[in-house]
Motif scaffolding. Structure first.
Motif, PDB file in Angstrom:
ATOM      1  N   GLU A  20      10.535  24.961  62.282  1.00 24.87           N
ATOM      2  CA  GLU A  20      11.012  26.469  62.340  1.00 24.87           C
ATOM      3  C   GLU A  20      12.443  26.722  62.078  1.00 24.87           C
ATOM      4  O   GLU A  20      12.549  28.031  61.886  1.00 24.87           O
ATOM      5  N   ASN A  21      13.224  25.705  62.023  1.00 26.30           N
ATOM      6  CA  ASN A  21      14.484  25.844  61.731  1.00 26.30           C
ATOM      7  C   ASN A  21      14.792  25.743  60.166  1.00 26.30           C
ATOM      8  O   ASN A  21      15.951  25.971  59.765  1.00 26.30           O
TER       9      ASN A  21
ATOM     10  N   LEU B 228      16.673  22.157  69.433  1.00 29.00           N
ATOM     11  CA  LEU B 228      17.083  21.690  70.867  1.00 29.00           C
ATOM     12  C   LEU B 228      15.570  21.356  71.610  1.00 29.00           C
ATOM     13  O   LEU B 228      14.630  22.433  71.562  1.00 29.00           O
TER      14      LEU B 228
ATOM     15  N   LEU C 124      21.944  30.593  75.613  1.00 28.42           N
ATOM     16  CA  LEU C 124      21.585  30.152  74.251  1.00 28.42           C
ATOM     17  C   LEU C 124      20.553  31.263  73.556  1.00 28.42           C
ATOM     18  O   LEU C 124      19.862  31.646  74.296  1.00 28.42           O
TER      19      LEU C 124
ATOM     20  N   ARG D  26      20.930  28.195  80.146  1.00 27.66           N
ATOM     21  CA  ARG D  26      20.305  28.676  79.009  1.00 27.66           C
ATOM     22  C   ARG D  26      20.120  30.166  78.563  1.00 27.66           C
ATOM     23  O   ARG D  26      19.451  30.380  77.456  1.00 27.66           O
ATOM     24  N   GLU D  27      20.320  30.939  79.551  1.00 27.73           N
ATOM     25  CA  GLU D  27      20.378  32.246  79.204  1.00 27.73           C
ATOM     26  C   GLU D  27      21.523  32.701  78.440  1.00 27.73           C
ATOM     27  O   GLU D  27      21.347  33.694  77.721  1.00 27.73           O
TER      28      GLU D  27
ATOM     29  N   PHE E 143      20.301  26.150  58.201  1.00 27.77           N
ATOM     30  CA  PHE E 143      20.606  25.441  59.360  1.00 27.77           C
ATOM     31  C   PHE E 143      21.644  24.621  59.264  1.00 27.77           C
ATOM     32  O   PHE E 143      22.595  24.179  60.136  1.00 27.77           O
TER      33      PHE E 143
ATOM     34  N   SER F 231      12.626  32.054  57.078  1.00 35.10           N
ATOM     35  CA  SER F 231      12.744  32.356  58.255  1.00 35.10           C
ATOM     36  C   SER F 231      13.371  31.257  59.108  1.00 35.10           C
ATOM     37  O   SER F 231      13.065  29.949  58.961  1.00 35.10           O
ATOM     38  N   VAL F 232      14.130  31.398  60.147  1.00 32.49           N
ATOM     39  CA  VAL F 232      14.827  30.384  60.956  1.00 32.49           C
ATOM     40  C   VAL F 232      14.933  30.962  62.332  1.00 32.49           C
ATOM     41  O   VAL F 232      15.112  31.956  62.692  1.00 32.49           O
ATOM     42  N   LYS F 233      14.455  29.771  63.473  1.00 31.07           N
ATOM     43  CA  LYS F 233      14.156  30.207  64.628  1.00 31.07           C
ATOM     44  C   LYS F 233      15.626  30.315  65.580  1.00 31.07           C
ATOM     45  O   LYS F 233      15.849  31.010  66.476  1.00 31.07           O
ATOM     46  N   GLY F 234      16.283  29.039  65.294  1.00 32.11           N
ATOM     47  CA  GLY F 234      17.393  28.693  66.386  1.00 32.11           C
ATOM     48  C   GLY F 234      17.001  28.209  67.858  1.00 32.11           C
ATOM     49  O   GLY F 234      15.821  28.071  67.613  1.00 32.11           O
ATOM     50  N   PRO F 235      18.146  28.106  68.506  1.00 29.93           N
ATOM     51  CA  PRO F 235      19.334  28.120  68.376  1.00 29.93           C
ATOM     52  C   PRO F 235      19.944  26.849  67.617  1.00 29.93           C
ATOM     53  O   PRO F 235      19.255  26.292  67.262  1.00 29.93           O
ATOM     54  N   SER F 236      21.293  27.091  67.053  1.00 33.88           N
ATOM     55  CA  SER F 236      21.606  25.825  66.566  1.00 33.88           C
ATOM     56  C   SER F 236      21.744  24.652  67.388  1.00 33.88           C
ATOM     57  O   SER F 236      21.692  25.024  68.852  1.00 33.88           O
ATOM     58  N   ILE F 237      22.015  23.682  66.903  1.00 30.68           N
ATOM     59  CA  ILE F 237      22.062  22.221  67.898  1.00 30.68           C
ATOM     60  C   ILE F 237      23.677  22.179  67.974  1.00 30.68           C
ATOM     61  O   ILE F 237      23.706  21.369  68.961  1.00 30.68           O
TER      62      ILE F 237
ATOM     63  N   TRP G 235      25.072  29.831  70.310  1.00 35.31           N
ATOM     64  CA  TRP G 235      25.533  29.674  71.713  1.00 35.31           C
ATOM     65  C   TRP G 235      26.533  30.579  72.148  1.00 35.31           C
ATOM     66  O   TRP G 235      27.643  30.785  71.460  1.00 35.31           O
TER      67      TRP G 235
ATOM     68  N   TYR H 261      17.892  32.499  70.619  1.00 40.71           N
ATOM     69  CA  TYR H 261      17.033  32.283  69.521  1.00 40.71           C
ATOM     70  C   TYR H 261      17.456  33.392  68.350  1.00 40.71           C
ATOM     71  O   TYR H 261      17.574  34.383  68.835  1.00 40.71           O
TER      72      TYR H 261
END
Lengths: 363, 437
Positions: free
Chosen positions: B134-135, B57, A176, A173-174, A94, A187-193, A156, A178
């Motif tokens: 979670e990230n 976010l 952006l 937001r549609e 991340f 594991s990584v959820k996302g989205p990026s900042i 994004w 995960y």
């Protein structure tokens, strides 16, 4: 007329020879100043090189963080690609993803990444979190890491920021996503900042010397650095990684006006170091013109470019930009001016579509 | 000589203080916006530029929150790039101690300090929530009650690394230089820190905690503490409290600066400033934003309510928070039913709609007035020991500091309470802090 070559320079400390900082011309106190790095990258840019890489590691050798060096010189340059090393073994995908995306913003599309694995126990001890994994597992994890970084870059869509005053929405937001990566190692959820970088996907590069890393590179990178011993060896290696758009050979270079002077220069450094310098890459000692001959011969093995590692900085970098580059240009083998404003553009790579983008259904 | 004021510029954040709908509002991502604000702050001789960070976010009602600015760059990377376009301005950033490791963060800050010739500052924050986790590789591994112990040991470890190394040439000549071994409850690491001593010795340490544990952490370890207490009485109480904790750690009063965050609205007359402030507040709290704020207290979906109508008669849901995630202010209301009762009573008495009520109860601008009256207010607060200066938060990116820099700063300089030029090259010089041993 030869096919145009791509040329990169690998920057590291006072040069790749371990005794380079001990020479009379070296200024070791300046190795950790912004001015030193800015001078080197501007010199490389004056030679219209494709990009510079910047070495880094969590090992014992003194080094500044390579991503931050690249960011520091980005506003001082305008065309050259900036490819810092960032390690994947002890770090967070991340953080690396947003750091490289941001480097792409501050350089307006000139960022790349040299992926590096850290296999040394001394580096693991600096983190104290884990032992060094076995080689296959280590490269599998690196592939997952790169996958996560790439997904985060795409998390994004390019037009996600809408600033719609009517509805009060800053983003759609549609657009952006995960990334929901759930792998064996993390594991990584996302989205990026950080929104998608200007290049979409900054070029990913990796150095490889054997079959497992070749497989990693072909699966994860856009460009691989290889270390052939000669043109035949280069041909065999290229066959293993030919699915990639770019295969660069690495060469350590000591350049002088005569072959003898170059050999002498290296010998003096070897003497200071107490032993002859050896490297994973071939070592070239000679004139810029001889180096041009060699590059054009090796190119016939199917290499698209070279990453030159200057034995001494800035001396061998200046010999590249002021000696080798004019020589190659004269032979029609290297650009006379920059033809693109992004690193992908210089490498002839188009801006990729976003993996999460769904085309509107046709009515 | 009167007490000297310290000023910093906060890059506008991802919250409703920032008015992105303003016609002058620019990008929050393009580097040019950061350059513009930083160079404005440097021309006005500010102490430092500040960049916040959040690692997930925000979400509300299970969806990414879309009414405020969304998205930000990587802190370290922007600060390193800003070092190329400024010469004196301090470069401060928030970096989390939960989802990072000391060796890596210490390398990054030491590198930034070298690359900026001694202008780096680190706002140490802690987070513990599984939502942000979670990230990251380790997920939400840290219990809430352990966050300050990890932050404290993280910072102690980093300081040990910074202190372990000599200057560059000595480092290169001595292969044993920089060796360390550190073991505590959270970290067990050893080896060699590979960045030679940086110009400031270590970055300036900032801290923003407001709880008792946060204040104690700051008193023990920080060079400056941010706060939300910008008024005279609250400011003086906070100031006295944290400065009073310093002797316990053998520290002098001037070794920890108190710097509240503050917003401002300027006008040519007091009335004009008040009118502008009212308009800004309405921009900051749209009807949709007001409903979202209300949902955070009520912990319920209130999307069917009319923001121009009365408050809900239903009480807040006091079970676990399930509405808003990833924002610092979530659930700061410890007793939601009591607060809701108070808000209803106030709305009824003053005939306020939901939106009007939220405008009243959420953050108001700290300084509203003419340049002269704002300069006077700032100076009075500093001279009365309600603060040592302010972190100014403009509400428009990136030009929101221009008017303050052009009109208020010269007045502070005329009154002899703010520098007319930098006296040294490093952030420690600006803040009057010693270089650590």
């Amino acid at each position: 007329m030869a096919q145009p070559l791509h040329l990169a320079v690998a920057l590291d400390g006072a040069g790749w020879h371990p005794a380079a900082w001990r020479t009379a011309e070296a200024r070791p106190a300046e190795l950790f100043t912004a001015g030193y790095w800015a001078d080197l990258v501007r010199e490389a840019e004056s030679g219209t090189l494709d990009f510079v890489t910047i070495e880094d590691s969590f090992g014992r050798e003194a080094r500044l963080d390579a991503v931050l060096i690249a960011a520091r010189v980005a506003p001082l340059t305008s065309r050259i690609g900036l490819v810092p090393t960032a390690t994947v073994t002890h770090t967070e995908p991340f953080h690396i993803s947003k750091a490289l995306a941001t480097l792409d913003y501050v350089s307006t599309g000139r960022a790349g990444w040299r992926v590096q694995l850290s296999a040394r126990p001394e580096e693991a001890a600096h983190f104290g979190r884990r032992a060094v994994p076995g080689i296959q597992e280590h490269f599998d994890e690196a592939a997952d890491f790169v996958e996560v970084v790439r997904r985060l870059w795409d998390s994004w869509e390019d037009d996600a920021e809408i600033r719609d005053a009517a509805t009060g929405r800053f983003i759609d937001r549609e657009k952006l996503h995960y990334i929901d990566f759930d792998g064996k190692y993390f594991s990584v959820k996302g989205p990026s900042i950080t929104p998608r970088p200007p290049q979409g996907q900054p070029p990913v590069t990796a150095l490889a010397h054997a079959d497992i890393p070749y497989a990693f590179a072909t699966g994860s990178a856009d460009l691989v650095y290889v270390t052939p011993a000669g043109v035949d060896d280069a041909r065999q290696i290229v066959a293993k990684v030919s699915s990639l758009p770019h295969v660069f050979a690495d060469l350590v270079v000591f350049l002088e006006d005569s072959e003898q002077a170059a050999r002498d220069a290296k010998a003096r450094l070897d003497e200071l170091a107490g032993s002859p310098y050896t490297s994973d890459a071939s070592i070239f000692t000679g004139t810029p013109s001889q180096l041009a001959d060699l590059l054009l011969t090796w190119q016939e093995a199917g290499l698209t470019g070279f990453r030159l590692r200057p034995g001494r900085l800035p001396a061998d970098l200046e010999a590249i930009t002021r000696g080798l580059v004019p020589e190659l240009r004269q032979r029609g083998a290297f650009r006379k001016e920059y033809e693109a404003s992004t690193l992908r553009g210089l490498l002839g790579l188009t801006r990729p579509a976003n993996r999460y983008r769904q085309e509107a259904p046709v009515a | 000589m009167p007490k000297q004021i310290h000023l910093a510029a906060h890059f506008p954040g991802v919250n409703n203080t920032t008015v992105w709908s303003d016609p002058e509002a620019g990008s929050h991502i393009e580097f040019s916006s950061f350059v513009k604000l930083a160079q404005t702050a440097e021309r006005a001789k500010f102490d430092f530029f500040f960049l916040a960070e959040g690692l997930r976010l925000r979400e509300q009602g299970g969806q990414i929150y879309d009414l405020d600015v969304v998205g930000r760059p990587d802190t370290f990377t922007v600060l390193a790039a800003l070092a190329a376009v400024t010469t004196h301005l301090g470069l401060a950033g928030t970096i989390n101690s939960t989802f990072n490791e000391p060796y890596e963060v210490a390398r990054q800050f030491a590198s930034l300090d070298h690359l900026s010739d001694g202008r780096a500052a680190w706002n140490v924050v802690t987070s513990w929530d599984a939502f942000t986790g979670e990230n990251f590789r380790r997920g939400g591994f840290l219990a809430e009650q352990d966050r300050y112990s990890r932050a404290t040991q993280f910072l102690e470890t980093a300081k040990e690394l910074f202190a372990s190394v000599p200057a560059p040439e000595d480092f290169l000549r001595d292969p044993a230089a920089g060796t360390f071994a550190h073991k505590d409850d959270h970290f067990d690491i050893a080896g060699r820190f590979n960045v030679p001593r940086s110009p400031q010795g270590r970055p300036v340490i900032l801290q923003a905690g407001d709880s008792d544990a946060g204040r104690e952490f700051a008193a023990a370890t920080a060079d400056a503490i941010f706060s939300r207490h910008g008024t005279l009485a609250e400011g003086q109480a906070f100031y006295a409290d944290v400065k009073g904790r310093l002797p316990r750690y053998g520290r002098e009063r001037d070794e920890l600066l108190v710097l509240p965050a503050a917003t401002f609205v300027l006008g040519d007359t007091e009335n004009e400033a008040q009118e502008k402030a009212r308009i800004v507040r309405r921009q900051q709290v749209s009807g949709a934003t007001a409903i979202k704020f209300l949902e955070q207290l009520w912990n319920r979906d209130l999307s069917s309510y009319d923001p121009d109508g009365p408050l809900p008669s239903v009480d807040p849901d006091v079970s676990d928070n399930h509405i808003a995630r990833g924002r610092a202010s979530v659930r700061m209301h410890r007793d939601p039913i009591a607060v809701a009762t108070e808000w209803r009573a106030r709305a009824e008495a003053e005939k306020l709609s939901i939106r009007e009520l939220i405008i009243e109860v959420t953050g108001r601008q700290n300084f509203i007035g003419t340049p002269d009256s704002v300069a006077t207010s700032i100076n009075e607060l500093v001279q009365a020991d309600a603060s040592d200066g302010f972190i100014l938060v403009p509400h428009v990116t990136p030009g929101g500091l221009d008017e303050f820099a052009g009109k208020v700063v010269p007045l502070l300089q005329e009154r002899g309470v703010f520098r007319t030029d930098y006296e040294g090259p490093t952030l420690r010089d600006h803040l009057g802090l010693r270089v650590p041993e």
